[in-house]
Design an enzyme around this catalytic site. Structure first.
Site, mmCIF file in Angstrom:
data_model
loop_
_atom_site.group_PDB
_atom_site.id
_atom_site.type_symbol
_atom_site.label_atom_id
_atom_site.label_comp_id
_atom_site.label_asym_id
_atom_site.label_seq_id
_atom_site.Cartn_x
_atom_site.Cartn_y
_atom_site.Cartn_z
ATOM 1 N N SER A 174 0.806 -1.228 0.000
ATOM 2 C CA SER A 174 0.000 0.000 0.000
ATOM 3 C C SER A 174 0.835 1.273 0.000
ATOM 4 C CB SER A 174 -0.928 0.004 1.214
ATOM 5 O OG SER A 174 -1.707 -1.171 1.204
ATOM 6 N N HIS A 228 -15.277 -0.443 2.641
ATOM 7 C CA HIS A 228 -15.139 0.878 3.219
ATOM 8 C C HIS A 228 -16.321 1.785 2.904
ATOM 9 C CE1 HIS A 228 -10.755 -0.248 3.224
ATOM 10 N NE2 HIS A 228 -10.884 0.307 4.434
ATOM 11 N N CYS A 284 -7.770 2.030 1.012
ATOM 12 C CA CYS A 284 -8.772 1.204 0.336
ATOM 13 C C CYS A 284 -8.245 0.701 -0.997
ATOM 14 C CB CYS A 284 -10.053 2.029 0.119
ATOM 15 S SG CYS A 284 -11.285 1.087 -0.816
#
Lengths: 363, 603
Positions: free
Chosen positions: B322, B365, B378
């Protein structure tokens, strides 16, 4: 025993040359050993004084008397050589020393005198033009016994010097072509047998390293290489007294004994070598000239054998230091440190003086 | 008194004696001629040999330059040590002396012979080091037998010492004996066999500065090698002292955090590129193998499956996970694919190209905009963005922001990482690019690989709102008390992406820490930390899914990268802990400790 005429006829020039060369030796001994414990040069001075006393004391005895008793003298020396071979303590790997209270004596040196006197006695009896078989064989037998005993100590160098003494006697007696061939054959046979059976490896190495010193520069070739470096680096004028690097830094082995001439070459240069060589030559020349001053055969033999002994030892030693002769462990007469050798040479010169001073007496 | 004897006729004997004396005269002439040859004609040769005999050249090793941290704490120094060397020239019998020496020093004859063999090409007078780090007892033992073994000599030499042992071991590097291959390289032309040189790290990088200049003594020696006096002496020149950008306390803290784990930490100043801390774990103690032999300890290190000698900060290749999302967002904003009003709806997974791609949060989310996509990391938002951008554009923006190329830090051996694109795949794997791979790359998975340092530099560029930076370790170099070199602050190029877009990414990262995002454990009160967590899959996506189905736990690499404060960034912290689970749980709280320590010390 000794009279005015005899004293008048003492060869002072010979004695002067003898002492002069000894003093040169002491100076070089000092240079090459003053940094070592042991005060070698003081000991050499002591030996010189003692030798001089012996030299003059022996003059009192007619050499003919000494020659007469030479066989007993010889037997005595041989017995001592036997004794030390059996009982002697090992010093420096050899049994060649008798240890007294303050000094060590090498009987193999003194035995030379006995051999000279004995040979003089044998040869004075033969008056032919050439060496006879009886004289040749009997004299060879006496000398060979001494040579074998000394070689067994083992002190090959000293043993070697008996040969020129014997050869000197032969030469004086006259060598025919037949004798010469016989001698050469014997020498060859001894050489081959010696190489095959008697010489130790280190002795063989010393001979082979003469031809190829660079093969093993740290081993057997070391002495030759370092000695030649010392002499060669001396150049014309030398590095200066007591300033030879090879000697002072101990690259040179046996500096004050066997390799003393390398110290002369290094520190005093070519000029020093020629100068000291000249003094030595004068000494030897005086010896050889003395031969013809003798009026009897015994005296001639004594002087000539003494001359041969000292001359051959001189050449063997110097040739050794410049790599032309195997390292034999032989001192340079008069110049090297060593009491027994010095005393022996003084006694030998005493005999020469003895012969010369009595040359008119027996007439 | 006259007796009756008549003179014998001795003339024959006299003439024979005269002939002999003539021979003697000739011999004398020969002798003098031979001495003429030796002393006059060959004088030069023998003179040089006699000089070589007595003069010995001894080199004095210089002190290697000290290495200090930014505040002067000494990280590498020198201590006195003794080594035993063999001078083969002085051996009378090499085999014999080898035997004697090996018993004297407690070495096996084989090791000793091998050692001598290795250096057999050196000239005989040059000492071969056969044992170093001698104890005082060994020195005494050798000295007491100097007469017996003139070939064995003791030399003193300064020995490198790292007072803090393992601290910053990867950055500092270590020394080992120069290898024959290195000898042939131009850069070590002044070095000799048996010298120690820096093999890794700064010791290698700044070898020329640190090494100093050898001194020389010409001394007179006697035949067994005893010194008798000096002819001349040139003192050695100490190596240059270097000050690093490292901060001892931060470095120590970083290593404490990693203790017992496998991973890497970088702390740096975003504006200048100064590295404040660079830690890699597991580490090693360079003190224990600075010698000329190869102890077991060294072999253990080399063969360890955990690669303790590898500096993971510049040589560890990881998927960024991420951490790649800020870069994705920059690309999306710059290319106009997203703006403040773009939203995605996250249901926990999405079907793209007929294949389901999951978000890390299974329940989803909900509606996500660009800020909350970073804040909550996300996946769905970035899958969709990646699909719209395509791999070529993603790769272009990744490369634009420091990924896939070395950071050019002043350390040897840095790895490049990998930013994949179809061209690369054709070339290396001889396969076409699959669209699904683009989706993986969008969240930092797939073939994309980065080093932790690249992540730190990348983060610094975000913190600088687009201004790139080159990281460095050497702050100042001091030669004999004078500063001879100082690092110019080295900013890289500016990103073509406008500052405003960076500001948006920064805002997302700020929320991630301060607004209950994934990085909330990195929060420091009143320090405005901005950050991003990552959980990089160790195994391929396919395998991961298979394992997940079997309900087997997959430990991911735990990432965090961030900076603080938000507006005037002073510090970047990047952390990876291998196989430690989610970035938010492991790496983020560790980063907080470093932020706190920095703040305590410098604010």
């Amino acid at each position: 025993m000794i009279n005015q005429t005899q004293i008048k006829n003492i060869d002072w020039i010979l004695i002067f040359l003898l002492v002069l060369n000894t003093l040169i030796g002491i100076a070089v001994i000092y240079s090459s050993s003053h940094y070592l414990p042991g005060n070698y040069f003081l000991r050499q001075i002591f030996w010189t004084l003692l030798s001089l006393v012996v030299l003059f004391a022996l003059l009192a005895v007619d050499y003919n008397i000494l020659v007469t008793y030479s066989l007993y003298l010889y037997i005595g020396c041989i017995s001592i050589l036997f004794a030390i071979l059996i009982f002697g303590r090992l010093i420096a790997g050899t049994r060649s020393w008798i240890r007294l209270e303050f000094m060590q004596i090498q009987p193999s040196e003194i035995t030379k005198i006995a051999v000279i006197l004995l040979l003089a006695r044998i040869f004075s009896e033969f008056k032919r033009k050439y060496l006879s078989n009886e004289a040749g064989i009997s004299s060879s037998a006496f000398v060979l016994l001494a040579v074998v005993l000394v070689a067994l100590q083992p002190d090959l160098g000293t043993a070697l010097i008996y040969i020129p003494i014997l050869l000197g006697a032969f030469m004086l007696a006259g060598i025919t072509r037949k004798t010469l061939v016989t001698l050469l054959i014997i020498a060859l046979a001894v050489g081959i047998l010696g190489w095959g059976f008697f010489l130790k490896d280190y002795q063989k190495d010393r001979i082979t390293s003469l031809l190829t010193p660079d093969k093993d520069p740290l081993g057997t070739g070391y002495h030759i290489i370092q000695s030649k470096i010392a002499i060669g680096s001396g150049g014309l004028l030398g590095k200066g007294y007591a300033r030879g690097t090879q000697s002072q830094l101990q690259f040179l082995p046996a500096r004050h004994t066997d390799f003393i001439f390398a110290v002369i070459g290094e520190e005093l240069g070519f000029v020093g070598v020629v100068g000291i060589g000249l003094f030595y030559f004068l000494f030897l020349a005086r010896l050889f000239q003395s031969v013809s001053k003798s009026r009897d055969r015994t005296g001639v033999y004594i002087i000539f054998m003494v001359a041969m002994m000292i001359t051959s030892q001189f050449f063997i030693n110097v040739f050794m230091t410049i790599g032309l002769f195997p390292i034999a462990g032989l001192p340079l007469p008069l110049l090297s440190y060593g009491g027994s050798s010095l005393l022996t040479n003084y006694i030998a010169i005493s005999l020469v003086v003895n012969v010369k001073m009595r040359r008119f007496v027996n007439v | 008194m006259m007796n009756n004897k008549i003179y014998e006729d001795l003339s024959l004997a006299f003439s024979r004696a005269r002939i002999t004396f003539t021979v003697v005269k000739i011999l004398f002439v020969i002798l003098i001629l031979y001495f003429w040859k030796l002393q006059i004609l060959d004088f030069q040769t023998f003179w040089q040999k006699s000089e070589a005999n007595r003069i010995r050249e001894i080199t004095i090793s210089p002190q290697r330059g000290l290495i200090r941290d930014r505040n002067g704490v000494v990280l590498a120094k020198n201590i006195a040590s003794f080594r035993a060397s063999l001078i083969r020239e002085n051996c009378t019998n090499q085999e014999e002396s080898c035997l004697k020496i090996s018993t004297l020093l407690g070495l096996t004859p084989e090791v000793l012979n091998e050692r001598i063999q290795k250096y057999s090409s050196l000239p005989l007078f040059q000492p071969i080091v056969i044992k170093d780090n001698l104890t005082y007892e060994e020195v005494a033992r050798i000295k007491s037998r100097q007469y017996e073994l003139p070939e064995l000599v003791v030399q003193s030499e300064p020995k490198r010492n790292y007072p803090f042992g393992t601290l910053a071991s990867h950055v500092l590097g270590y020394l080992q004996e120069i290898s024959p291959a290195e000898m042939e390289m131009g850069q070590y032309k002044d070095r000799r066999m048996g010298d120690l040189i820096g093999k890794t790290g700064l010791e290698k990088q700044y070898e020329q500065s640190l090494v100093g200049t050898e001194g020389k003594i010409l001394e007179i020696v006697d035949s067994i090698g005893r010194e008798l006096g000096e002819v001349s002496r040139v003192d050695p020149i100490r190596g240059n002292e270097i000050y690093l950008t490292l901060d001892f306390d931060l470095q120590k803290k970083a290593e404490e955090i990693l203790d017992g784990l496998e991973g890497a930490i970088i702390v740096m100043k975003p504006k200048t590129g100064e590295i404040l801390a660079m830690a890699s774990y597991p580490n090693f103690d360079p003190n224990s193998f600075i010698n000329r032999f190869t102890p077991e300890e060294w072999m253990d290190l080399i063969n360890s499956p955990e690669y303790p000698l590898e500096n993971r900060t510049i040589r560890g290749l990881y998927s960024p996970g991420s951490l790649f999302k800020p870069c994705m967002l920059l690309a999306g904003l710059d290319l106009g694919e997203v703006n403040d009003s773009t939203t995605s709806f996250c249901r926990g997974s999405i079907l793209i190209y007929g294949h389901p791609f999951a978000c890390w949060k299974a329940e989803g989310h909900g509606a996500v905009n660009l800020y909350s996509a970073i804040q909550h990391s996300c996946n769905i938002y970035f899958y969709q963005m990646g699909k719209r951008l395509g791999i070529e554009k993603i790769a272009r923006y990744a490369r634009m922001h420091g990924l896939g190329s070395p950071t050019n830090i002043d350390l040897p051996g840095e790895k490049t990482g990998l930013v994949p694109d179809p061209e690369w795949k054709r070339r290396v794997r001889d396969e076409p690019w699959y669209p699904g791979e683009t989706i993986s790359v969008s969240i930092g998975q797939g073939p994309l690989l980065v080093t932790p340092l690249q992540i730190a530099v990348h983060t610094a560029q975000i913190a600088n709102r687009g201004l790139g930076v080159t990281p460095y370790l050497l702050a100042r170099e001091i030669h004999e008390g004078r500063e001879i070199a100082m690092r110019q602050e080295n900013t890289g190029g500016r990103s073509p992406v406008p500052e405003a877009y960076f500001e948006k990414v920064v805002q997302g990262m700020w929320q991630s820490v301060n607004d209950r995002g994934t990085s909330l454990l990195a929060r420091v009160r009143d320090f405005d930390v901005c950050g991003k967590t990552g959980s990089a899959q160790v195994v391929s996506t396919a395998t991961a899914e298979k394992l997940a189905k079997q309900k087997r736990e997959i430990k991911t690499h735990s990432w965090f990268t961030g900076f603080a404060p938000k507006d005037e960034p002073e510090i970047v912290v990047s952390i990876i802990v291998e196989r430690a689970g989610g970035g938010g749980a492991t790496a983020a709280p560790s980063a907080r400790e470093l932020f706190e320590l920095y703040r305590e010390k410098y604010d």
